[in-house]
Design a protein around this motif. Sequence first.
Motif, PDB file in Angstrom:
ATOM      1  N   ALA A 451      31.797  -1.691   6.319  1.00 43.96           N
ATOM      2  CA  ALA A 451      31.646  -0.659   7.379  1.00 43.96           C
ATOM      3  C   ALA A 451      33.225  -0.774   8.195  1.00 43.96           C
ATOM      4  O   ALA A 451      33.477  -1.896   8.636  1.00 43.96           O
ATOM      5  N   PRO A 452      33.812   0.331   8.314  1.00 50.83           N
ATOM      6  CA  PRO A 452      35.145   0.067   8.854  1.00 50.83           C
ATOM      7  C   PRO A 452      35.089  -0.374  10.439  1.00 50.83           C
ATOM      8  O   PRO A 452      35.727  -1.036  10.980  1.00 50.83           O
ATOM      9  N   ILE A 453      33.955   0.186  11.174  1.00 49.89           N
ATOM     10  CA  ILE A 453      33.925   0.118  12.652  1.00 49.89           C
ATOM     11  C   ILE A 453      32.424  -0.940  12.677  1.00 49.89           C
ATOM     12  O   ILE A 453      31.441  -0.670  11.943  1.00 49.89           O
ATOM     13  N   LYS A 454      32.608  -1.964  13.054  1.00 51.25           N
ATOM     14  CA  LYS A 454      31.289  -3.180  12.936  1.00 51.25           C
ATOM     15  C   LYS A 454      30.395  -2.685  13.938  1.00 51.25           C
ATOM     16  O   LYS A 454      29.315  -2.800  13.821  1.00 51.25           O
ATOM     17  N   ALA A 455      30.994  -2.546  15.163  1.00 53.98           N
ATOM     18  CA  ALA A 455      30.127  -1.931  16.338  1.00 53.98           C
ATOM     19  C   ALA A 455      30.610  -1.272  17.390  1.00 53.98           C
ATOM     20  O   ALA A 455      31.955  -1.032  17.383  1.00 53.98           O
ATOM     21  N   ALA A 456      29.882  -0.561  18.023  1.00 50.97           N
ATOM     22  CA  ALA A 456      30.258   0.346  19.271  1.00 50.97           C
ATOM     23  C   ALA A 456      29.438  -0.309  20.625  1.00 50.97           C
ATOM     24  O   ALA A 456      28.291  -0.835  20.467  1.00 50.97           O
ATOM     25  N   VAL A 457      30.440  -0.209  21.541  1.00 51.42           N
ATOM     26  CA  VAL A 457      29.801  -0.422  22.822  1.00 51.42           C
ATOM     27  C   VAL A 457      30.056   0.625  23.827  1.00 51.42           C
ATOM     28  O   VAL A 457      30.717   1.297  23.762  1.00 51.42           O
ATOM     29  N   PHE A 458      28.706   0.935  24.380  1.00 47.77           N
ATOM     30  CA  PHE A 458      28.757   1.985  25.289  1.00 47.77           C
ATOM     31  C   PHE A 458      27.937   1.659  26.424  1.00 47.77           C
ATOM     32  O   PHE A 458      26.901   0.973  26.572  1.00 47.77           O
ATOM     33  N   LYS A 488      32.308   8.684  26.446  1.00 45.62           N
ATOM     34  CA  LYS A 488      32.079   9.955  26.716  1.00 45.62           C
ATOM     35  C   LYS A 488      30.833  10.774  26.120  1.00 45.62           C
ATOM     36  O   LYS A 488      30.336  10.227  25.320  1.00 45.62           O
ATOM     37  N   GLN A 489      30.243  11.728  26.795  1.00 37.85           N
ATOM     38  CA  GLN A 489      29.413  12.569  26.331  1.00 37.85           C
ATOM     39  C   GLN A 489      27.895  11.653  26.457  1.00 37.85           C
ATOM     40  O   GLN A 489      27.778  10.509  26.754  1.00 37.85           O
ATOM     41  N   SER A 490      26.664  12.545  25.836  1.00 34.79           N
ATOM     42  CA  SER A 490      25.595  11.864  26.035  1.00 34.79           C
ATOM     43  C   SER A 490      25.416  10.757  25.036  1.00 34.79           C
ATOM     44  O   SER A 490      26.179  10.850  24.045  1.00 34.79           O
ATOM     45  N   ILE A 491      24.508   9.942  25.218  1.00 38.04           N
ATOM     46  CA  ILE A 491      24.306   8.762  24.506  1.00 38.04           C
ATOM     47  C   ILE A 491      23.995   9.228  22.857  1.00 38.04           C
ATOM     48  O   ILE A 491      24.388   8.530  21.953  1.00 38.04           O
ATOM     49  N   GLY A 492      23.342  10.267  22.903  1.00 36.75           N
ATOM     50  CA  GLY A 492      22.764  11.072  21.444  1.00 36.75           C
ATOM     51  C   GLY A 492      24.126  11.333  20.733  1.00 36.75           C
ATOM     52  O   GLY A 492      24.266  10.909  19.520  1.00 36.75           O
ATOM     53  N   LYS A 493      24.881  11.961  21.210  1.00 35.91           N
ATOM     54  CA  LYS A 493      26.260  12.375  20.858  1.00 35.91           C
ATOM     55  C   LYS A 493      27.007  11.267  20.315  1.00 35.91           C
ATOM     56  O   LYS A 493      27.691  11.168  19.238  1.00 35.91           O
ATOM     57  N   PHE A 507      25.823  -1.206  20.913  1.00 38.12           N
ATOM     58  CA  PHE A 507      25.273  -1.779  21.992  1.00 38.12           C
ATOM     59  C   PHE A 507      25.619  -1.217  23.223  1.00 38.12           C
ATOM     60  O   PHE A 507      26.545  -0.510  23.513  1.00 38.12           O
ATOM     61  N   THR A 508      24.345  -1.157  23.870  1.00 38.57           N
ATOM     62  CA  THR A 508      24.405  -0.053  25.122  1.00 38.57           C
ATOM     63  C   THR A 508      24.111  -0.897  26.427  1.00 38.57           C
ATOM     64  O   THR A 508      23.154  -1.758  26.452  1.00 38.57           O
ATOM     65  N   ILE A 509      25.088  -0.689  27.308  1.00 45.94           N
ATOM     66  CA  ILE A 509      25.120  -1.569  28.651  1.00 45.94           C
ATOM     67  C   ILE A 509      24.265  -0.482  29.447  1.00 45.94           C
ATOM     68  O   ILE A 509      24.613   0.468  29.777  1.00 45.94           O
ATOM     69  N   ASP A 510      22.907  -0.722  30.190  1.00 46.75           N
ATOM     70  CA  ASP A 510      22.263  -0.043  30.975  1.00 46.75           C
ATOM     71  C   ASP A 510      21.818  -0.812  32.403  1.00 46.75           C
ATOM     72  O   ASP A 510      22.436  -2.181  32.568  1.00 46.75           O
ATOM     73  N   GLY A 511      21.014  -0.115  33.254  1.00 49.39           N
ATOM     74  CA  GLY A 511      20.491  -1.131  34.379  1.00 49.39           C
ATOM     75  C   GLY A 511      20.042  -2.411  34.158  1.00 49.39           C
ATOM     76  O   GLY A 511      20.342  -3.320  34.891  1.00 49.39           O
ATOM     77  N   ASP A 512      19.268  -2.525  33.075  1.00 49.23           N
ATOM     78  CA  ASP A 512      18.622  -4.034  32.767  1.00 49.23           C
ATOM     79  C   ASP A 512      19.767  -4.735  32.556  1.00 49.23           C
ATOM     80  O   ASP A 512      19.423  -6.092  32.608  1.00 49.23           O
TER      81      ASP A 512
END
Length: 546
Positions: A451-458, A488-493, A507-512
């Motif tokens: 995979a060219p990009i191994k992970a994304a962080v949001f 940028k944009q919604s998490i779904g996008k 990986f998503t950083i949220d309130g928790d």
Amino acid sequence: MDDIVALCRRRGFIFQSSEIYGGINGFWDYGPLGADLKRNLKNAWWTDIVQEELIGPDGKPIDMVGLDTTIIMHPKVWEASGHLAGFADPMRKCPKCGHFVRADQLWDLLATSSAWFDSLLQAFTPVTGQIDTPHLMAWAKGKGKKLAPNLALVRNPEVTLAWLATRINGQPDAPPDMKELTRYIATEQLHATGLQEPCPRCGGPLTDPAPFKLMFESHAGIEQNEDSKVYLRPETAQGIFVNFWNVVDTSRVKVPFGIAQQGKAFRNEVTPRNFTFRSREFEQMEIEFFIHPSTANEWYTFWRDSRYAWWQSIGLAGANLQLREHEKDELAHYAKTGAGTSDIEYRFPFTAPGFGELEGVAHRADFDLKAHATACGKGDKLKYFDQDLQVRLQNEGKSKDEINERSRYFPHVIEPSAGADRGTLALLCEAYTPDPSRASGVYMKFHPRMAPIKAAVFPLVNKDGMPEVAEKLYRELRKKWNVQFDEKQSIGKRYARMDEAGTPYCFTIDGDTLAGGTVTVRHRDTQQQERIALDSVSQFLRDRVQ
Ligand code: ATP
């Protein structure tokens, strides 16, 4: 295939070379995602072949060294290798419409893909030895005018049919066969030109076959003449063969051992097609593995099977990959009596239900080393001296003469020769997975290692300290991997963009995260999410993407 090509363009995997000028046929550029994908493939090959310990059929670790040789080499290399004399297709040109035809394919092309020939066949019955003049005339003045405007029969039917009538009446007992009939209707001035053969596209008279050289030529130096002529290499293999003696002299390798090289190769392919599959500039990944001639069978089998397993290991694990042993009559001249030749093939959308070659594995005997030893004038002096064999023969009590004779030889070669561009294309085709349930409608199911990009962080939202934590994680991960940060944009996008790029983990950083020190991981293939500790993300990736 059109959908895959469109995705490659849209997401920046592959562009046409020089696209703003309308592109150039047979040349392709890799965009940001494609460059990483291809690099991952090449790096995996280099790591697994040259760096990692590979155990051979004799149970010992394999000796393998790397090499990086020039694209332009001494022209004599190509004389000795046979490329100057033999690396050409005999081509014929139609001076009327400019169409090129490979000489050996003319009759096939007429029979299978010539609109005018097909239409003409329906207008008369060739086997009777009679010519159905009225029908042929009608065809020439009707359909023929549109379909084959440059055919002699269409341009000048009276004269052409007169030649044909003379032939038939002159030898009533030996009526012309289909090929001869075709030549007659392609001939206007029999005495001036002799019988001609027609262009499958427009019916025009084809030129005599002339070799169409597949090697690109250039000149080295200021003067441009025959002496300064050089060639862009059509394969990387010859760079390895001519350096065989340098490698033996300067490193501690002993037969059996291998030399691996990756690099550009150039072939002026007559008809580049099928996206990057048949390009004019492409990259090869080649191994020349040098062995004692008596061990050819075991090493051939070893390389054939381990190369096949390697392609499976990087994600081509399904029914689209096959190993095909060549029939004897398919074998190259140097491989006729050898241990064998096989292709590792992939079922591309444009070859399906058939397969196209990804890698060839061939026992090339001692053809190349001997050819270069002879051509450079050193001949048998360049035989390899096998010290281990000498000692063994001495211990067996063999005579001095026999020992001298047998411990010097030209090693045989097993050559696994793969294409990095065809490999990348196979990875793209295999990964492409339509899924109407997703926002993107499709995702690229790359093996994580490829995979060219191994992970994304949001950051889930752009406030409450989430961007800061996300950015810190992103900075930590990108020290080791190609990771993207997207706020940028919604998490779904954002998921949709990563699905199309084939990113295995988001990986998503949220309130928790702020409260409990955990993040969500979203798995690309299942779309499942789980929570893991923020400080275990690095380890999580390390376990999965290397
Ligand atoms: P083909 O029969 O498809 O033309 P080949 O047998 O001539 O291929 P080789 O000379 O064995 O190919 O080259 C080794 C590898 O290089 C091939 O397996 C393929 O992956 C790659 N390759 C060869 N020609 C091209 C090309 N024109 N474009 C892209 N890759 C190529």
